[in-house]
Design a protein around this motif. Structure first.
Motif, PDB file in Angstrom:
ATOM      1  N   LEU A   1      54.478  26.793  13.395  1.00 22.62           N
ATOM      2  CA  LEU A   1      53.962  25.896  12.457  1.00 22.62           C
ATOM      3  C   LEU A   1      52.458  24.955  12.646  1.00 22.62           C
ATOM      4  CD1 LEU A   1      52.537  26.641   9.262  1.00 22.62           C
ATOM      5  CD2 LEU A   1      54.572  25.058   8.858  1.00 22.62           C
ATOM      6  N   ARG A   2      51.800  25.231  12.768  1.00 24.76           N
ATOM      7  CA  ARG A   2      50.562  24.565  12.816  1.00 24.76           C
ATOM      8  C   ARG A   2      50.588  23.963  11.352  1.00 24.76           C
ATOM      9  NH1 ARG A   2      45.603  25.773  16.724  1.00 24.76           N
ATOM     10  NH2 ARG A   2      45.422  26.843  15.142  1.00 24.76           N
ATOM     11  N   VAL A   3      50.084  22.370  11.113  1.00 21.63           N
ATOM     12  CA  VAL A   3      49.009  22.210  10.147  1.00 21.63           C
ATOM     13  C   VAL A   3      48.661  20.896  10.694  1.00 21.63           C
ATOM     14  CG1 VAL A   3      49.937  20.492   7.963  1.00 21.63           C
ATOM     15  CG2 VAL A   3      52.050  22.532   8.644  1.00 21.63           C
ATOM     16  N   ASP A   4      46.729  21.551  10.119  1.00 22.96           N
ATOM     17  CA  ASP A   4      45.596  20.832  10.892  1.00 22.96           C
ATOM     18  C   ASP A   4      45.533  19.793   9.561  1.00 22.96           C
ATOM     19  OD1 ASP A   4      42.852  20.592  10.917  1.00 22.96           O
ATOM     20  OD2 ASP A   4      43.209  20.445  12.883  1.00 22.96           O
ATOM     21  N   VAL A   5      44.595  18.854   9.381  1.00 25.32           N
ATOM     22  CA  VAL A   5      44.276  18.369   8.532  1.00 25.32           C
ATOM     23  C   VAL A   5      42.774  17.469   8.566  1.00 25.32           C
ATOM     24  CG1 VAL A   5      44.763  16.481   6.166  1.00 25.32           C
ATOM     25  CG2 VAL A   5      46.768  17.397   7.276  1.00 25.32           C
ATOM     26  N   GLN A   6      42.094  17.618   7.745  1.00 26.69           N
ATOM     27  CA  GLN A   6      40.873  17.391   8.276  1.00 26.69           C
ATOM     28  C   GLN A   6      40.355  16.191   6.974  1.00 26.69           C
ATOM     29  OE1 GLN A   6      37.289  19.958   7.854  1.00 26.69           O
ATOM     30  NE2 GLN A   6      36.105  18.359   8.541  1.00 26.69           N
ATOM     31  N   PHE A   7      40.373  14.979   7.588  1.00 27.93           N
ATOM     32  CA  PHE A   7      39.618  14.155   6.297  1.00 27.93           C
ATOM     33  C   PHE A   7      38.556  12.913   6.760  1.00 27.93           C
ATOM     34  CE2 PHE A   7      42.077  11.962  10.420  1.00 27.93           C
ATOM     35  CZ  PHE A   7      41.191  10.188  10.604  1.00 27.93           C
ATOM     36  N   SER A   8      38.134  11.584   6.628  1.00 29.86           N
ATOM     37  CA  SER A   8      36.971  11.672   6.360  1.00 29.86           C
ATOM     38  C   SER A   8      37.248  10.004   6.192  1.00 29.86           C
ATOM     39  CB  SER A   8      36.078  11.633   5.021  1.00 29.86           C
ATOM     40  OG  SER A   8      36.364  11.707   4.218  1.00 29.86           O
ATOM     41  N   ALA A   9      37.039   8.916   6.980  1.00 32.17           N
ATOM     42  CA  ALA A   9      37.379   7.638   6.802  1.00 32.17           C
ATOM     43  C   ALA A   9      35.768   6.648   7.003  1.00 32.17           C
ATOM     44  CB  ALA A   9      37.678   6.789   7.986  1.00 32.17           C
ATOM     45  N   ALA A  10      35.294   6.505   5.784  1.00 28.81           N
ATOM     46  CA  ALA A  10      34.693   6.135   5.177  1.00 28.81           C
ATOM     47  C   ALA A  10      34.506   4.050   6.285  1.00 28.81           C
ATOM     48  CB  ALA A  10      34.061   5.353   3.628  1.00 28.81           C
ATOM     49  N   PRO A  11      35.421   3.798   6.024  1.00 31.13           N
ATOM     50  CA  PRO A  11      35.345   2.458   7.746  1.00 31.13           C
ATOM     51  C   PRO A  11      35.067   2.795   8.942  1.00 31.13           C
ATOM     52  CG  PRO A  11      37.447   2.459   6.772  1.00 31.13           C
ATOM     53  CD  PRO A  11      36.657   3.665   6.215  1.00 31.13           C
ATOM     54  N   ASN A  12      33.656   1.741   9.550  1.00 26.73           N
ATOM     55  CA  ASN A  12      33.700   1.987  11.080  1.00 26.73           C
ATOM     56  C   ASN A  12      35.144   1.808  11.967  1.00 26.73           C
ATOM     57  OD1 ASN A  12      30.992   2.131  10.112  1.00 26.73           O
ATOM     58  ND2 ASN A  12      30.716  -0.279  10.174  1.00 26.73           N
ATOM     59  N   TYR A  13      35.571   1.386  11.307  1.00 32.32           N
ATOM     60  CA  TYR A  13      37.292   1.165  12.214  1.00 32.32           C
ATOM     61  C   TYR A  13      37.770   1.074  11.591  1.00 32.32           C
ATOM     62  CZ  TYR A  13      40.395  -0.122  16.001  1.00 32.32           C
ATOM     63  OH  TYR A  13      41.401   0.005  17.182  1.00 32.32           O
ATOM     64  N   THR A  14      39.071   1.590  11.606  1.00 29.45           N
ATOM     65  CA  THR A  14      40.561   1.518  11.437  1.00 29.45           C
ATOM     66  C   THR A  14      41.078   1.120  12.338  1.00 29.45           C
ATOM     67  OG1 THR A  14      39.493   2.693   9.252  1.00 29.45           O
ATOM     68  CG2 THR A  14      42.034   2.463   9.837  1.00 29.45           C
ATOM     69  N   ASN A  15      42.318   0.308  12.006  1.00 30.02           N
ATOM     70  CA  ASN A  15      42.905   0.231  13.705  1.00 30.02           C
ATOM     71  C   ASN A  15      44.146   1.201  13.379  1.00 30.02           C
ATOM     72  OD1 ASN A  15      44.252  -1.380  16.082  1.00 30.02           O
ATOM     73  ND2 ASN A  15      45.657  -2.207  13.875  1.00 30.02           N
ATOM     74  N   GLU A  16      45.325   1.097  12.437  1.00 36.25           N
ATOM     75  CA  GLU A  16      46.006   2.647  11.872  1.00 36.25           C
ATOM     76  C   GLU A  16      46.306   2.679  10.967  1.00 36.25           C
ATOM     77  OE1 GLU A  16      49.472   0.660  14.350  1.00 36.25           O
ATOM     78  OE2 GLU A  16      50.731   0.727  12.272  1.00 36.25           O
ATOM     79  N   LEU A  17      46.555   4.301  10.981  1.00 35.70           N
ATOM     80  CA  LEU A  17      46.693   5.119   8.899  1.00 35.70           C
ATOM     81  C   LEU A  17      48.032   5.657  10.084  1.00 35.70           C
ATOM     82  CD1 LEU A  17      43.231   6.591   8.716  1.00 35.70           C
ATOM     83  CD2 LEU A  17      44.148   4.760   7.681  1.00 35.70           C
ATOM     84  N   THR A  18      48.721   5.644   9.226  1.00 33.73           N
ATOM     85  CA  THR A  18      50.064   7.176   8.985  1.00 33.73           C
ATOM     86  C   THR A  18      49.343   8.120   8.068  1.00 33.73           C
ATOM     87  OG1 THR A  18      51.175   4.989   9.271  1.00 33.73           O
ATOM     88  CG2 THR A  18      52.550   6.984   8.935  1.00 33.73           C
ATOM     89  N   PHE A  19      49.562   9.476   8.522  1.00 36.56           N
ATOM     90  CA  PHE A  19      49.862  10.269   7.678  1.00 36.56           C
ATOM     91  C   PHE A  19      51.276  10.889   7.601  1.00 36.56           C
ATOM     92  CE2 PHE A  19      45.775  10.002   9.239  1.00 36.56           C
ATOM     93  CZ  PHE A  19      45.058  10.924   8.562  1.00 36.56           C
TER      94      PHE A  19
END
Length: 191
Positions: free
Chosen positions: A61-79
């Motif tokens: 099972l593959r779960v692919d998540v598309q997302f957008s990021a408004a900041p020019n750069y984000t050091n770290e995001l946890t999903f």
């Protein structure tokens, strides 16, 4: 194989109230835009120098998540992923680093064939076996966005039994070397 959850889909979580405290509308700087799920086979790689093993046609099972990021750069995001299969929530999380601003970013997690067989207890693997999926974007301990594949109450996954340790990030699978340009960089233990 599966219909994605898009902005115009009746399964779109945005059509239902978000959790209190989650920013909405133009103030939201990190946003999940789509969740796709599908079943895929292990990549077949030709090599020499060792005995060939039999091919398996078991499906991941593959779960692919598309997302957008408004900041020019984000050091770290946890999903944080919550995948409801066979009446059990399979939790998993992945941390991405060095995320540039933009609209077409992707995060992915996988459930291996043996884990699906374990959770389904020999019931057939069908599209209906994956009952729901919720994904959260967390930054510095704060939930920035949350989306469910199917309509449901917020945080529906918290009241169901869990089966931890069965969801793998891309680097823990045979898909690790594939699609480097498509998915965001995964934080490793040594970084």
């Amino acid at each position: 194989m599966f219909a994605p959850c898009t902005e115009s889909s009746p399964n779109d979580f945005r059509a239902y109230p978000r959790r209190r405290g989650l920013p909405s509308g133009p103030r939201r700087r990190l946003q999940i835009t789509k969740i796709n799920r599908d079943f895929i086979t292990t990549p077949q790689i030709n090599y020499s120098g060792a005995e060939q093993q039999r091919e398996t046609r078991e499906r991941w099972l593959r779960v692919d998540v598309q997302f957008s990021a408004a900041p020019n750069y984000t050091n770290e995001l946890t999903f944080k992923y919550y995948i409801l299969v066979g009446g059990k929530v399979l939790p998993g999380e992945v941390t991405h680093t060095n995320v540039l601003g933009g609209r077409d970013h992707h995060s992915v997690m996988y459930v291996p064939p043996h884990a699906l067989a374990f959770v389904l207890q020999d019931r057939p693997l069908t599209a209906a076996a994956v009952e729901n999926i919720a994904v959260q974007i967390v930054q510095k301990g704060e939930i920035k966005d949350e989306l469910s594949l199917n309509r449901g109450r917020p945080r529906w996954h918290e009241s169901l039994p869990t089966a931890p340790g069965l969801v793998l990030n891309k680097n823990e699978t045979p898909f690790a070397s594939l699609f480097w340009d498509h998915y965001e960089q995964i934080k490793t233990a040594d970084h």
